[in-house]
Design a protein around this motif. Structure first.
Motif, PDB file in Angstrom:
ATOM      1  N   ALA A   1       0.846  -1.196   0.000  1.00 20.64           N
ATOM      2  CA  ALA A   1       0.000   0.000   0.000  1.00 20.64           C
ATOM      3  C   ALA A   1       0.882   1.246   0.000  1.00 20.64           C
ATOM      4  O   ALA A   1       1.646   1.464   0.949  1.00 20.64           O
ATOM      5  CB  ALA A   1      -0.905  -0.008   1.228  1.00 20.64           C
TER       6      ALA A   1
ATOM      7  N   PHE B   1       2.222   4.675   0.662  1.00 17.79           N
ATOM      8  CA  PHE B   1       1.978   5.392   1.904  1.00 17.79           C
ATOM      9  C   PHE B   1       2.747   6.713   1.891  1.00 17.79           C
ATOM     10  O   PHE B   1       3.973   6.738   1.975  1.00 17.79           O
ATOM     11  CB  PHE B   1       2.441   4.514   3.072  1.00 17.79           C
TER      12      PHE B   1
ATOM     13  N   SER C   1      -3.966   7.537   2.433  1.00 17.88           N
ATOM     14  CA  SER C   1      -3.159   6.346   2.177  1.00 17.88           C
ATOM     15  C   SER C   1      -3.247   5.357   3.336  1.00 17.88           C
ATOM     16  O   SER C   1      -3.297   4.145   3.125  1.00 17.88           O
ATOM     17  CB  SER C   1      -1.704   6.708   1.846  1.00 17.88           C
TER      18      SER C   1
ATOM     19  N   ALA D   1      -4.990   1.510   3.156  1.00 19.42           N
ATOM     20  CA  ALA D   1      -4.234   0.340   3.614  1.00 19.42           C
ATOM     21  C   ALA D   1      -4.966  -0.384   4.741  1.00 19.42           C
ATOM     22  O   ALA D   1      -5.100  -1.622   4.730  1.00 19.42           O
ATOM     23  CB  ALA D   1      -2.853   0.795   4.086  1.00 19.42           C
TER      24      ALA D   1
ATOM     25  N   VAL E   1      -1.056  -6.567   4.484  1.00 20.53           N
ATOM     26  CA  VAL E   1      -0.678  -5.295   3.849  1.00 20.53           C
ATOM     27  C   VAL E   1       0.653  -4.802   4.410  1.00 20.53           C
ATOM     28  O   VAL E   1       0.856  -4.780   5.624  1.00 20.53           O
ATOM     29  CB  VAL E   1      -1.769  -4.220   4.107  1.00 20.53           C
TER      30      VAL E   1
ATOM     31  N   LEU F   1       2.960  -1.325   4.185  1.00 15.37           N
ATOM     32  CA  LEU F   1       2.989   0.063   3.716  1.00 15.37           C
ATOM     33  C   LEU F   1       4.287   0.291   2.955  1.00 15.37           C
ATOM     34  O   LEU F   1       5.352  -0.169   3.376  1.00 15.37           O
ATOM     35  CB  LEU F   1       2.917   1.028   4.898  1.00 15.37           C
TER      36      LEU F   1
ATOM     37  N   LEU G   1       0.774  -1.887  10.948  1.00 14.74           N
ATOM     38  CA  LEU G   1       1.187  -2.413   9.649  1.00 14.74           C
ATOM     39  C   LEU G   1       2.688  -2.224   9.470  1.00 14.74           C
ATOM     40  O   LEU G   1       3.244  -1.198   9.879  1.00 14.74           O
ATOM     41  CB  LEU G   1       0.456  -1.668   8.520  1.00 14.74           C
TER      42      LEU G   1
ATOM     43  N   VAL H   1      -2.081  -1.172  -3.487  1.00 14.64           N
ATOM     44  CA  VAL H   1      -3.191  -0.362  -2.976  1.00 14.64           C
ATOM     45  C   VAL H   1      -2.756   1.096  -2.948  1.00 14.64           C
ATOM     46  O   VAL H   1      -1.618   1.407  -2.585  1.00 14.64           O
ATOM     47  CB  VAL H   1      -3.555  -0.815  -1.540  1.00 14.64           C
TER      48      VAL H   1
END
Ligand code: SF4
Length: 359
Positions: A21, A23, A29, A33, A43, A45, A71, A124
């Protein structure tokens, strides 16, 4: 086989899908996520670091935000590659020196490289349809997906139901009903989602990137004109962030520190430039003269720097000019505020009337 723990009649659970994801540190963002993580995806980042991302303090803030969201965070240094995007944006600039569409494509390409290496199954992003009129309209979002090479492996969960179907939905890894249809610049829906996901401590929408500021853009375009786009290297982009900038002639530019911190930064970049500072007992800023400066340019620059010194009624000030370890001093009169050169040389003022390049 009494002790065998395996139940051969039960099919093994499918491995969890993994997503990277993007970020930035902003709310959207982290929401994108966290939403996808909540739906059962592993996930990670991904922060793509560029020159304007900030230093160690900014990285620390990213880490704290990642920790709060629970995360893992991966930071990829892409500073030099990103500078090339700033020099040659295919889609042009936004309102200043911000090539946002190309910048997004670039970040996605970095993510794609990691995907191709097996780091995840899809990417993502927290982009919201219509949130930024120039870089997040429908066509721009499709262009970013296509030109980055990610295609349908790029999921924007906050606006997914307003965009073409992506791989994670088609494959049944995620269900459409769990994804969102956010559109536009409003923030209420994001605040609501943040509360639902338990994300309570998040940064306010950032004014953020220096490339979007008109005064910095004036310096960038001035440097492009003087040095050629490929001639503006990482050090030059960095120097553009500090001090007051004066274009003394087509060949020469003066940068004057505004405080002690900037004086220190400029002194670090003295190699290949002329460092100008007052001779004690007069106190004043550190300045750098760069480019091919004539003797006349050097004296005018010293006079301008003297203007910012603590001259205490002196009509003339002794200034030191140091280049490649060789120091000489000159006596100059501080430039007066009404001197037309003073305003005429300011890079920001000169840029106001100039036409800005678009690609
Ligand atoms: S605002 Fe700055 S960092 Fe963000 S996409 Fe635009 S150019 Fe890139």
């Amino acid at each position: 086989m009494k002790n065998c723990q395996l139940d051969h009649g039960t099919p093994a659970a499918a491995p969890r899908k993994r997503a990277l994801a993007l970020f930035s540190g902003g709310l959207d963002s982290i929401l994108a996520a966290a939403l996808v993580a909540r739906l059962g995806v592993d996930v990670t980042l991904l922060h793509v670091q560029h020159l304007w991302s900030g230093g160690s303090a900014a990285r620390e803030r990213l880490q704290q935000a990642a920790d709060r969201a629970g995360l893992p965070l991966r930071i990829v240094d892409a500073i030099d590659e990103h500078l090339d995007v700033i020099r040659h944006p295919k889609h042009g600039y936004g309102s200043a020196a911000n090539p946002c569409v190309d910048c997004h494509i670039f970040m996605m390409k970095v993510a794609k490289r990691l995907l191709d290496e097996g780091a995840a199954d899809f990417v993502v992003s927290g982009e919201v349809l219509g949130q930024r009129p120039k870089s997040q309209h429908y066509r721009a979002l499709l262009d970013v997906a296509e030109e980055s090479g990610l295609g349908d492996r790029l999921l924007r969960p906050l606006s997914a139901n307003l965009l073409p179907e992506t791989l994670p939905v088609r494959e049944g890894w995620l269900e459409r009903k769990d994804l969102l249809s956010l559109r536009g610049r409003g923030r209420d829906a994001q605040a609501e989602l943040a509360a639902r996901l338990g994300i309570t401590d998040y940064p306010q929408p950032a004014g953020g990137c220096l490339l979007t500021e008109a005064s910095y853009a004036a310096r960038v375009f001035d440097a492009f004109e003087r040095l050629g786009r490929d001639g503006v290297d990482r050090a030059e982009f960095d120097i553009l962030r500090f001090g007051r900038h004066f274009r003394i002639s087509h060949e020469a530019k003066l940068i004057v520190g505004r405080d002690e911190r900037e004086n220190g930064v400029l002194a670090r970049y003295a190699a290949g430039r002329t460092l100008i500072e007052p001779v004690e007992p007069v106190l004043g800023p550190t300045a750098l003269l760069e480019g091919r400066a004539s003797e006349e340019d050097a004296l005018a620059a010293a006079s301008l720097v003297a203007r910012y010194c603590d001259v205490e009624g002196r009509e003339r000030v002794e200034m030191a000019l140091i280049r490649d370890g060789v120091r000489r001093t000159v006596w100059v009169e501080p430039m007066r505020a009404e001197d037309p050169r003073f305003a005429g040389w300011r890079v920001e003022d000169r840029a106001r009337a100039a036409r800005r390049p678009t690609a």
